[in-house]
Design a protein around this motif. Sequence first.
Motif, PDB file in Angstrom:
ATOM      1  N   LEU A 191     -46.970  32.827  73.924  1.00  0.00           N
ATOM      2  CA  LEU A 191     -47.624  32.055  72.877  1.00  0.00           C
ATOM      3  C   LEU A 191     -48.660  32.916  72.173  1.00  0.00           C
ATOM      4  N   ALA A 192     -48.528  33.040  70.865  1.00  0.00           N
ATOM      5  CA  ALA A 192     -49.553  33.708  70.067  1.00  0.00           C
ATOM      6  C   ALA A 192     -50.742  32.757  69.922  1.00  0.00           C
ATOM      7  N   GLN A 193     -51.843  33.264  69.423  1.00  0.00           N
ATOM      8  CA  GLN A 193     -53.035  32.444  69.229  1.00  0.00           C
ATOM      9  C   GLN A 193     -52.694  31.177  68.450  1.00  0.00           C
ATOM     10  N   GLY A 194     -53.088  30.016  68.989  1.00  0.00           N
ATOM     11  CA  GLY A 194     -52.863  28.741  68.329  1.00  0.00           C
ATOM     12  C   GLY A 194     -51.504  28.110  68.565  1.00  0.00           C
ATOM     13  N   GLU A 195     -50.577  28.825  69.162  1.00  0.00           N
ATOM     14  CA  GLU A 195     -49.244  28.269  69.406  1.00  0.00           C
ATOM     15  C   GLU A 195     -49.262  27.378  70.645  1.00  0.00           C
ATOM     16  N   THR A 196     -48.297  26.457  70.686  1.00  0.00           N
ATOM     17  CA  THR A 196     -48.156  25.552  71.821  1.00  0.00           C
ATOM     18  C   THR A 196     -46.715  25.529  72.305  1.00  0.00           C
ATOM     19  N   THR A 197     -46.547  25.069  73.516  1.00  0.00           N
ATOM     20  CA  THR A 197     -45.237  24.773  74.082  1.00  0.00           C
ATOM     21  C   THR A 197     -45.418  23.585  75.011  1.00  0.00           C
ATOM     22  N   THR A 198     -44.341  22.928  75.338  1.00  0.00           N
ATOM     23  CA  THR A 198     -44.431  21.757  76.205  1.00  0.00           C
ATOM     24  C   THR A 198     -43.505  21.892  77.407  1.00  0.00           C
TER      25      THR A 198
END
Length: 82
Positions: free
Chosen positions: A51-58
């Motif tokens: 994940l780059a800065q600010g990215e999300t995953t669930t």
Amino acid sequence: DFTIAVPAGAPVTRQFTIENEGPDPLNLGTVALSGSDAAQFGLTQPAALVLAQGETTTFTVSFAPTTDGFKQAEVRILSNDM
């Protein structure tokens, strides 16, 4: 957090979000369950492992108790986060 009464045989699923709030890439490893009742829980792995800065995953955790009573397990997320 499944802090609700769930009768045996009645599955419940929760979705959790991981967000990179730092400036450097967040490298995720395996998400795993541990604990004495871990077998009564299931999970899906995050779709994104970097994940780059600010990215999300669930990822999701499901709970399908086979018997009544208190159950607990811990989710462990390996990463390069300190």
